[in-house]
Design a protein around this motif. Structure first.
Motif, PDB file in Angstrom:
ATOM      1  N   TRP A  53       0.828  -1.211   0.000  1.00 16.23           N
ATOM      2  CA  TRP A  53       0.000   0.000   0.000  1.00 16.23           C
ATOM      3  C   TRP A  53       0.863   1.262   0.000  1.00 16.23           C
ATOM      4  CZ3 TRP A  53      -0.089   4.023   3.405  1.00 16.23           C
ATOM      5  CH2 TRP A  53       0.511   3.837   4.653  1.00 16.23           C
ATOM      6  N   GLU A  54       2.067   1.188   0.567  1.00 15.43           N
ATOM      7  CA  GLU A  54       2.945   2.360   0.551  1.00 15.43           C
ATOM      8  C   GLU A  54       3.425   2.656  -0.870  1.00 15.43           C
ATOM      9  OE1 GLU A  54       6.058   2.623   3.397  1.00 15.43           O
ATOM     10  OE2 GLU A  54       4.786   2.019   5.085  1.00 15.43           O
ATOM     11  N   LEU A  55       3.626   1.627  -1.663  1.00 20.34           N
ATOM     12  CA  LEU A  55       3.957   1.842  -3.067  1.00 20.34           C
ATOM     13  C   LEU A  55       2.779   2.491  -3.786  1.00 20.34           C
ATOM     14  CD1 LEU A  55       5.762  -1.541  -3.831  1.00 20.34           C
ATOM     15  CD2 LEU A  55       6.807   0.667  -3.280  1.00 20.34           C
ATOM     16  N   ALA A  60      -0.075   7.289  -6.386  1.00 19.42           N
ATOM     17  CA  ALA A  60      -1.466   7.744  -6.510  1.00 19.42           C
ATOM     18  C   ALA A  60      -1.628   8.833  -7.562  1.00 19.42           C
ATOM     19  CB  ALA A  60      -1.975   8.235  -5.156  1.00 19.42           C
ATOM     20  N   GLY A  61      -0.638   9.705  -7.670  1.00 17.09           N
ATOM     21  CA  GLY A  61      -0.733  10.785  -8.646  1.00 17.09           C
ATOM     22  C   GLY A  61      -0.829  10.301 -10.075  1.00 17.09           C
ATOM     23  N   ARG A  62      -0.271   9.123 -10.355  1.00 22.12           N
ATOM     24  CA  ARG A  62      -0.301   8.582 -11.720  1.00 22.12           C
ATOM     25  C   ARG A  62      -1.603   7.862 -12.025  1.00 22.12           C
ATOM     26  NH1 ARG A  62       4.852   6.791 -10.132  1.00 22.12           N
ATOM     27  NH2 ARG A  62       4.219   4.603 -10.213  1.00 22.12           N
ATOM     28  N   HIS A  63      -2.380   7.547 -11.007  1.00 23.39           N
ATOM     29  CA  HIS A  63      -3.562   6.713 -11.218  1.00 23.39           C
ATOM     30  C   HIS A  63      -4.888   7.422 -10.969  1.00 23.39           C
ATOM     31  CE1 HIS A  63      -1.359   2.914 -11.699  1.00 23.39           C
ATOM     32  NE2 HIS A  63      -0.520   3.395 -10.802  1.00 23.39           N
ATOM     33  N   CYS A  64      -4.878   8.505 -10.201  1.00 25.58           N
ATOM     34  CA  CYS A  64      -6.152   9.088  -9.759  1.00 25.58           C
ATOM     35  C   CYS A  64      -6.656  10.228 -10.627  1.00 25.58           C
ATOM     36  CB  CYS A  64      -6.032   9.545  -8.304  1.00 25.58           C
ATOM     37  SG  CYS A  64      -5.878   8.160  -7.156  1.00 25.58           S
ATOM     38  N   ALA A  73      -7.024  10.170  -1.910  1.00 30.39           N
ATOM     39  CA  ALA A  73      -6.702   8.741  -1.893  1.00 30.39           C
ATOM     40  C   ALA A  73      -5.552   8.461  -0.934  1.00 30.39           C
ATOM     41  CB  ALA A  73      -6.342   8.279  -3.304  1.00 30.39           C
ATOM     42  N   ARG A  74      -4.540   9.302  -0.939  1.00 26.28           N
ATOM     43  CA  ARG A  74      -3.412   9.097  -0.024  1.00 26.28           C
ATOM     44  C   ARG A  74      -3.851   9.200   1.434  1.00 26.28           C
ATOM     45  NH1 ARG A  74      -0.057  12.368  -4.168  1.00 26.28           N
ATOM     46  NH2 ARG A  74       1.272  10.749  -5.086  1.00 26.28           N
ATOM     47  N   ALA A  98       3.665  16.657  -2.584  1.00 24.22           N
ATOM     48  CA  ALA A  98       2.269  16.214  -2.541  1.00 24.22           C
ATOM     49  C   ALA A  98       2.070  15.097  -1.516  1.00 24.22           C
ATOM     50  CB  ALA A  98       1.827  15.752  -3.926  1.00 24.22           C
ATOM     51  N   GLU A  99       3.037  14.175  -1.435  1.00 21.79           N
ATOM     52  CA  GLU A  99       2.938  13.082  -0.471  1.00 21.79           C
ATOM     53  C   GLU A  99       3.094  13.607   0.952  1.00 21.79           C
ATOM     54  OE1 GLU A  99       5.792  10.131  -1.821  1.00 21.79           O
ATOM     55  OE2 GLU A  99       5.053  10.430  -3.869  1.00 21.79           O
ATOM     56  N   ARG A 100       3.989  14.564   1.152  1.00 20.10           N
ATOM     57  CA  ARG A 100       4.165  15.161   2.474  1.00 20.10           C
ATOM     58  C   ARG A 100       2.896  15.880   2.914  1.00 20.10           C
ATOM     59  NH1 ARG A 100      10.280  17.470   3.290  1.00 20.10           N
ATOM     60  NH2 ARG A 100      11.365  15.557   2.687  1.00 20.10           N
ATOM     61  N   ARG A 101       2.284  16.578   1.989  1.00 19.68           N
ATOM     62  CA  ARG A 101       1.045  17.288   2.318  1.00 19.68           C
ATOM     63  C   ARG A 101      -0.040  16.303   2.765  1.00 19.68           C
ATOM     64  NH1 ARG A 101      -2.368  21.799   1.418  1.00 19.68           N
ATOM     65  NH2 ARG A 101      -4.399  21.109   0.638  1.00 19.68           N
ATOM     66  N   ALA A 102      -0.136  15.170   2.085  1.00 22.37           N
ATOM     67  CA  ALA A 102      -1.137  14.170   2.469  1.00 22.37           C
ATOM     68  C   ALA A 102      -0.879  13.650   3.879  1.00 22.37           C
ATOM     69  CB  ALA A 102      -1.136  13.017   1.464  1.00 22.37           C
ATOM     70  N   VAL A 103       0.377  13.417   4.223  1.00 18.42           N
ATOM     71  CA  VAL A 103       0.694  12.959   5.584  1.00 18.42           C
ATOM     72  C   VAL A 103       0.266  14.012   6.604  1.00 18.42           C
ATOM     73  CG1 VAL A 103       2.550  12.353   7.180  1.00 18.42           C
ATOM     74  CG2 VAL A 103       2.585  11.472   4.833  1.00 18.42           C
ATOM     75  N   LEU A 104       0.571  15.263   6.331  1.00 16.49           N
ATOM     76  CA  LEU A 104       0.197  16.337   7.260  1.00 16.49           C
ATOM     77  C   LEU A 104      -1.316  16.411   7.432  1.00 16.49           C
ATOM     78  CD1 LEU A 104       2.620  19.106   5.950  1.00 16.49           C
ATOM     79  CD2 LEU A 104       2.863  17.817   8.079  1.00 16.49           C
TER      80      LEU A 104
END
Length: 216
Positions: A53-55, A60-64, A73-74, A98-104
Motif C-alpha cells: 500500500w505504501e507503493l 497515486a498521482g499517476r492513477h487518480c 486517496a493518499r 504532494a505526499e508530504r502534504r497528504a501525511v500532514l
C-alpha cells in the motif's frame, strides 16, 4: 471501509476506482497484520519489505487523474492502514511535496502522539512551500502546537501569502492572545514603514484578538 469524499470520488474514472479499491484492500490487510509496537524481542535481521500500500501511496498521482483525488486517496490509505508514527515519518521524509502534504492532512485522523507528529508539522513550517504550510496549520497543529510556535506559524502564513482561513481554530486560539496582537502590530508597522501593503488577513487576525480582549 472508509470512503473518499464525494467531491474527490466524482473525479475518479473506472480504472482509478479499481486501482484505489485494490490499494485500500492492501492497506486494510496491513492494518490487520501489523504487529503491536514494542513486541519484538530482537531487532530484525534485515529491513522489512515496503508494504504494497505504501507503493500505491507513492503512485497515486499517476492513477487518480487529479491532484485533489490523489491527495484524498493518499489520506484514505493512511487512515485505512492505521499508519503509526514510524510509517508516517518515513512516508513524509521520503515523499514528494504532494505526499508530504497528504501525511500532514492525515495526522488528525491517526493515533500519533505529539512527540512524533509535531516534528513533521515543524519541518513543514520551516519551508516556504505554501501548500505544505497550509496543511501544517490544520487541526493537528491547532491541538498540539505550543503558543510560541503557533504564533510564529500564523506570522509565517502572512509572510508567504497563505490565507489565514487555512489556520485551524484561529479565532479560538487568538482569543485574548496579547502577544500575538503585538506581533501582528509590529509586522504591520514594518510593512507600512517599508511602503508595502499590509495583508488584509493581518487586520482580520488582529481584530480577533482585539474583539476577544474587549469582550473578556
Amino acid at each position: 471501509m472508509l470512503n473518499l469524499p464525494p467531491e474527490s470520488a466524482a473525479l475518479l474514472d473506472e480504472p482509478a476506482r479499481a486501482w484505489l479499491d485494490a490499494a485500500l484492500l492492501e492497506a486494510a490487510h496491513a492494518a490487520r497484520h501489523t504487529p503491536p509496537p514494542h513486541t519484538a524481542t530482537a531487532p530484525p535481521a534485515a529491513s522489512p519489505p515496503v508494504p504494497a500500500w505504501e507503493l500505491r501511496f507513492a503512485s497515486a498521482g499517476r492513477h487518480c487523474g487529479s491532484d485533489l483525488a490523489a491527495e484524498a486517496a493518499r489520506i484514505l490509505l493512511l487512515r485505512t492502514a492505521r499508519t503509526g508514527a514510524p510509517g508516517a515519518a518515513r512516508l513524509y521524509h521520503r515523499g514528494t511535496a504532494a505526499e508530504r502534504r497528504a501525511v500532514l492532512l492525515a495526522l488528525p485522523f491517526l493515533e500519533i502522539a505529539p512527540a512524533h507528529g509535531l516534528p513533521l508539522i515543524q519541518d513543514a513550517l520551516r519551508t516556504n512551500d505554501t501548500r505544505l504550510l497550509a496543511a501544517a496549520v490544520g487541526p493537528y497543529a491547532a491541538a498540539h502546537l505550543d503558543a510560541h510556535a503557533w504564533r510564529h506559524a500564523v506570522l509565517k502564513c502572512l509572510f508567504t501569502g497563505v490565507p489565514l482561513d487555512a489556520v485551524a481554530r484561529l479565532a479560538h486560539r487568538a482569543r485574548g492572545d496579547t502577544e500575538l496582537a503585538r506581533m501582528l502590530e509590529d509586522y504591520a508597522a514594518e510593512r507600512t514603514a517599508a511602503g508595502r501593503p499590509v495583508p488584509a488577513d493581518l487586520h482580520h487576525a488582529l481584530a480577533l484578538t482585539t474583539a476577544a480582549k474587549e469582550s473578556s
